[in-house]
Enzyme design. Structure first.
Site, PDB file in Angstrom:
ATOM      1  N   LYS A 132      -1.534  -7.170  -9.024  1.00 17.16           N
ATOM      2  CA  LYS A 132      -2.479  -7.203  -7.899  1.00 17.16           C
ATOM      3  C   LYS A 132      -2.036  -6.092  -6.951  1.00 17.16           C
ATOM      4  CE  LYS A 132      -3.458  -8.321  -4.131  1.00 17.16           C
ATOM      5  NZ  LYS A 132      -3.860  -7.289  -3.124  1.00 17.16           N
ATOM      6  N   SER A 146       5.209  -6.958   3.440  1.00 19.18           N
ATOM      7  CA  SER A 146       5.805  -7.269   4.739  1.00 19.18           C
ATOM      8  C   SER A 146       6.569  -8.597   4.675  1.00 19.18           C
ATOM      9  CB  SER A 146       4.698  -7.346   5.793  1.00 19.18           C
ATOM     10  OG  SER A 146       3.750  -8.298   5.390  1.00 19.18           O
ATOM     11  N   PHE A 171       0.807  -1.227   0.000  1.00 24.16           N
ATOM     12  CA  PHE A 171       0.000   0.000   0.000  1.00 24.16           C
ATOM     13  C   PHE A 171       0.835   1.270   0.000  1.00 24.16           C
ATOM     14  CE2 PHE A 171       0.976  -0.013   4.528  1.00 24.16           C
ATOM     15  CZ  PHE A 171       1.080   1.341   4.798  1.00 24.16           C
ATOM     16  N   GLU A 207       9.271  -3.982  13.042  1.00 26.40           N
ATOM     17  CA  GLU A 207       9.068  -2.850  12.137  1.00 26.40           C
ATOM     18  C   GLU A 207       7.763  -2.171  12.549  1.00 26.40           C
ATOM     19  OE1 GLU A 207       7.760  -3.635   8.056  1.00 26.40           O
ATOM     20  OE2 GLU A 207       9.104  -2.064   7.350  1.00 26.40           O
ATOM     21  N   GLU A 261      -5.062  -3.615  -1.663  1.00 25.62           N
ATOM     22  CA  GLU A 261      -6.507  -3.350  -1.564  1.00 25.62           C
ATOM     23  C   GLU A 261      -6.800  -2.059  -0.791  1.00 25.62           C
ATOM     24  OE1 GLU A 261      -4.611  -5.666  -0.267  1.00 25.62           O
ATOM     25  OE2 GLU A 261      -5.623  -6.874   1.249  1.00 25.62           O
ATOM     26  N   ARG A 262      -5.728  -1.479  -0.174  1.00 23.80           N
ATOM     27  CA  ARG A 262      -5.936  -0.242   0.601  1.00 23.80           C
ATOM     28  C   ARG A 262      -6.060   0.989  -0.298  1.00 23.80           C
ATOM     29  NH1 ARG A 262      -6.880  -3.069   4.303  1.00 23.80           N
ATOM     30  NH2 ARG A 262      -5.334  -4.345   5.351  1.00 23.80           N
ATOM     31  N   CYS A 311       9.566   1.800   3.487  1.00 22.15           N
ATOM     32  CA  CYS A 311      10.488   0.703   3.811  1.00 22.15           C
ATOM     33  C   CYS A 311      11.910   1.223   3.978  1.00 22.15           C
ATOM     34  CB  CYS A 311      10.440  -0.370   2.742  1.00 22.15           C
ATOM     35  SG  CYS A 311      11.141   0.199   1.210  1.00 22.15           S
TER      36      CYS A 311
HETATM   37  P1  NAD Z   1       1.440  -6.615   3.152  1.00 24.10           P
HETATM   38  O1  NAD Z   1       2.454  -7.709   3.229  1.00 24.10           O
HETATM   39  O2  NAD Z   1       0.358  -6.581   4.155  1.00 24.10           O
HETATM   40  O3  NAD Z   1       0.701  -6.661   1.720  1.00 24.10           O
HETATM   41  C1  NAD Z   1       1.412  -6.670   0.507  1.00 24.10           C
HETATM   42  C2  NAD Z   1       0.578  -7.364  -0.567  1.00 24.10           C
HETATM   43  O4  NAD Z   1       0.391  -8.732  -0.205  1.00 24.10           O
HETATM   44  C3  NAD Z   1      -0.817  -6.762  -0.744  1.00 24.10           C
HETATM   45  O5  NAD Z   1      -1.115  -6.728  -2.131  1.00 24.10           O
HETATM   46  C4  NAD Z   1      -1.717  -7.738   0.005  1.00 24.10           C
HETATM   47  O6  NAD Z   1      -3.010  -7.819  -0.549  1.00 24.10           O
HETATM   48  C5  NAD Z   1      -0.989  -9.067  -0.155  1.00 24.10           C
HETATM   49  N1  NAD Z   1      -1.167  -9.971   0.995  1.00 24.10           N
HETATM   50  C6  NAD Z   1      -1.251  -9.611   2.308  1.00 24.10           C
HETATM   51  N2  NAD Z   1      -1.374 -10.712   3.078  1.00 24.10           N
HETATM   52  C7  NAD Z   1      -1.361 -11.777   2.248  1.00 24.10           C
HETATM   53  C8  NAD Z   1      -1.448 -13.189   2.449  1.00 24.10           C
HETATM   54  N3  NAD Z   1      -1.566 -13.710   3.666  1.00 24.10           N
HETATM   55  N4  NAD Z   1      -1.398 -13.978   1.375  1.00 24.10           N
HETATM   56  C9  NAD Z   1      -1.271 -13.475   0.129  1.00 24.10           C
HETATM   57  N5  NAD Z   1      -1.193 -12.147  -0.126  1.00 24.10           N
HETATM   58  C10 NAD Z   1      -1.231 -11.304   0.921  1.00 24.10           C
HETATM   59  O7  NAD Z   1       2.264  -5.244   3.123  1.00 24.10           O
HETATM   60  P2  NAD Z   1       1.708  -3.750   3.197  1.00 24.10           P
HETATM   61  O8  NAD Z   1       1.207  -3.486   4.572  1.00 24.10           O
HETATM   62  O9  NAD Z   1       0.820  -3.463   2.038  1.00 24.10           O
HETATM   63  O10 NAD Z   1       3.058  -2.929   2.939  1.00 24.10           O
HETATM   64  C11 NAD Z   1       3.933  -2.534   3.955  1.00 24.10           C
HETATM   65  C12 NAD Z   1       5.152  -3.438   4.017  1.00 24.10           C
HETATM   66  O11 NAD Z   1       5.837  -3.425   2.773  1.00 24.10           O
HETATM   67  C13 NAD Z   1       6.183  -2.976   5.042  1.00 24.10           C
HETATM   68  O12 NAD Z   1       6.662  -4.095   5.738  1.00 24.10           O
HETATM   69  C14 NAD Z   1       7.289  -2.356   4.182  1.00 24.10           C
HETATM   70  O13 NAD Z   1       8.564  -2.354   4.768  1.00 24.10           O
HETATM   71  C15 NAD Z   1       7.228  -3.237   2.997  1.00 24.10           C
HETATM   72  N6  NAD Z   1       7.835  -2.612   1.817  1.00 24.10           N
HETATM   73  C16 NAD Z   1       9.038  -3.093   1.394  1.00 24.10           C
HETATM   74  C17 NAD Z   1       9.666  -2.535   0.300  1.00 24.10           C
HETATM   75  C18 NAD Z   1      10.975  -3.074  -0.194  1.00 24.10           C
HETATM   76  O14 NAD Z   1      11.363  -2.758  -1.315  1.00 24.10           O
HETATM   77  N7  NAD Z   1      11.672  -3.883   0.582  1.00 24.10           N
HETATM   78  C19 NAD Z   1       9.056  -1.463  -0.366  1.00 24.10           C
HETATM   79  C20 NAD Z   1       7.823  -0.994   0.093  1.00 24.10           C
HETATM   80  C21 NAD Z   1       7.221  -1.589   1.190  1.00 24.10           C
END
Ligand code: NAD
Length: 499
Positions: free
Chosen positions: A173, A226, A149, A384, A176-177, A281
């Site tokens: 994909k 994450s 998101f 985090e 969804e936020r 991140c």
């Molecule tokens: P998230 O892991 O909750 O969601 C990311 C994606 O995965 C979304 O599209 C979500 O719908 C999907 N998803 C969530 N749970 C799932 C599951 N159980 N099974 C399958 N798909 C699932 O992450 P977020 O809250 O949207 O983003 C924040 C996180 O992203 C932070 O931890 C941040 O550090 C990280 N991030 C990392 C980078 C990098 O390059 N390392 C860059 C940006 C963000």
């Protein structure tokens, strides 16, 4: 109530699963739109249509594909303000920050204009008698792109750009936020001349993601989000033989040496710790001053700067420092972690736990917080937080500071502030972290380098954007060709033995 859609075969298509998610306005706490959650069947149909569109796109010469990117650059610039506004409305970040989000995505599209050069293969003339050998980069086919998101323009563009420029079709994909900007970007790609079906946007949750992961059509997976989900996606994708790059969470340390310019370090920490409400991140979430005196001087400089920060909705003007966090759950989780830090004995030097904004009492705001005397066994150090919370861990020496950063399970980014070239050089060389800043707090590499962490911040081996992205979205085929010589000498029609 606005009902969002998917984007399939060149147009917006309503969801048919009957399941919807809420898209909030984080500043007011109100639901402003419903996003359809794709069923497995809807997702599979989008993947199949992408597979039907890919061969013609893959056969389009790289220069023509690059022209779509060129036009996309013009269109994103044209619609910059519109995209930024839609982004702020769903994500909550300030307008200047939202424009930065779009801009850093746009820069990767600019890089992708170089596809004809980046996709050139290798050639060895005369690898043996009459033998030439050449390697070519071919698209993977259809790839799945699953995004977080926190950068709803930048993150999708970092992946869609190179994936498409390499000749793949992509099934995106988004989170969804905040799904509106990815849908707008898909429309812009159509306007830029991308053929229908080459970019599909499927909105949804785990059901859509798992369908992408298990699909036999999908050849590669790019995930950002994450760490627990990154790890899950990586293992499930690998189990079915897919190429996967999965980028996870972070806990970025900034080391402040006694010789650092303390005003510069404090300014940098405030921007890097609290910008975008800490939902980056590459945010700095741990300050590591070296020596008690450095720590005292740093805290003294930080406190007034943090107290001056203006927290407000993006509509309140360009001088807002940061806005709300993305959801009520995120807000509650951050506040819970702050309480936990106090319980664990860290000193809460700036405490805004009772922060309320008049007129926005239901918004997901969290005021800025500063902890001092945090220690490595505390939960607020290990986790985090992804909110406007900066932790200070006092280190007795440079070696101790370096060890802290190295022992943490995350390895996305880190920075050192010093005037000493030798220390900076030693740090950059030894630290086991993917992106390093020297007097630069958020060392996000530009589009033509590549972005990626180490340790639990990344699963897979090739990074985002830059030359690595062209390696990730292509596979190499190597041809060995022997052309027997002699026929041109004429008149000899017997089959010659090869030598
Ligand atoms: P998230 O892991 O909750 O969601 C990311 C994606 O995965 C979304 O599209 C979500 O719908 C999907 N998803 C969530 N749970 C799932 C599951 N159980 N099974 C399958 N798909 C699932 O992450 P977020 O809250 O949207 O983003 C924040 C996180 O992203 C932070 O931890 C941040 O550090 C990280 N991030 C990392 C980078 C990098 O390059 N390392 C860059 C940006 C963000």
């Amino acid at each position: 109530m606005q009902e969002l859609t998917h984007f399939i075969n060149g147009k917006r298509v309503p969801g048919s699963s009957g399941r919807f998610g809420d898209v909030f306005n984080p500043a007011t706490g109100e639901v402003q739109a419903k996003v359809p959650m794709a069923s497995a069947g809807e997702t599979a149909a989008a993947i199949e249509a992408a597979a039907a569109a890919q061969p013609a796109w893959g056969a389009t010469n790289p220069q023509r594909r690059a022209r779509v990117m060129m036009e996309m650059v013009r269109l994103i610039n044209r619609d910059m303000d519109k995209l930024a506004e839609a982004l702020s409305r769903e994500h909550g970040k300030t307008l200047p920050d939202a424009r930065g989000d779009v801009q850093r995505g746009l820069e990767v599209i600019e890089f992708c204009i170089g596809a004809p050069h980046l996709l050139k293969g290798e050639f060895t003339d005369g690898a043996g008698p009459g033998i030439d050998m050449y390697s070519m980069r071919q698209p993977l086919g259809v790839v799945g792109i699953i995004m977080p998101f926190n950068f709803p323009a930048m993150m999708p563009l970092w992946h869609i750009g190179p994936a498409l420029a390499c000749g793949n079709a992509a099934v995106l994909k988004p989170s969804e936020r905040d799904p509106s900007v990815p849908l707008m970007l898909a429309e812009l790609f159509m306007e830029a001349g991308l053929p229908e079906g080459v970019l599909q946007v499927v909105n949804g949750d785990k059901e859509a993601v798992d369908t992408i992961l298990d699909s036999e059509i999908i050849q590669g997976i790019s995930f950002v989000g994450s760490t627990p989900v990154a790890q899950y996606i990586y293992s499930r994708a690998a189990a079915s033989g897919k190429r996967a790059q999965c980028f996870g969470g972070a806990k970025n340390h900034m080391i402040i040496m006694p010789d650092a310019d303390m005003d510069q370090a404090a300014d940098a920490l405030v921007g890097a710790g609290y910008g975008a409400a800490g939902e980056r991140c590459m945010a700095v979430s741990v300050a590591v001053p070296v020596g008690e005196e450095t720590a005292d001087r740093l805290i003294e400089k930080l406190v007034p700067r943090i107290e001056k920060l203006r927290v407000a909705p993006y509509t309140a003007g360009e001088d807002v420092d940061f806005g709300p966090v993305v959801t009520r759950e995120a807000q509650q989780r951050i506040l819970r972690l702050i309480d936990r830090g106090v319980e664990e004995g860290a000193k809460l030097v700036v405490d805004n736990r009772d922060f309320k904004l008049q007129g926005y009492e239901n918004g997901f705001f969290v005021g800025p917080h500063l902890f001092d005397h945090v220690t490595p066994e505390m939960e607020i150090y290990k986790t985090e937080i992804f909110g406007p919370v900066l932790s200070t861990v006092r280190a007795g020496s440079y070696e101790e500071a370096l060890k802290l950063a190295m022992d943490h399970e995350y390895g996305n980014g880190t920075a050192i502030f010093t005037r000493d070239g030798d220390t900076a050089r030693d740090f950059a060389h030894r630290v086991n972290i993917g992106m390093v800043g020297i007097n630069v707090p958020i060392p996000v590499p530009l589009a033509y380098h590549s972005f990626g962490g180490w340790k639990k911040s990344m699963f897979g081996d090739l990074n985002q954007h830059g030359p690595d992205s062209f390696r990730f979205y292509t596979r190499t085929k190597t041809v060995t060709a022997r052309w027997p010589s002699g026929l041109k000498e004429g008149g000899e029609f017997h089959f010659k033995a090869m030598d």
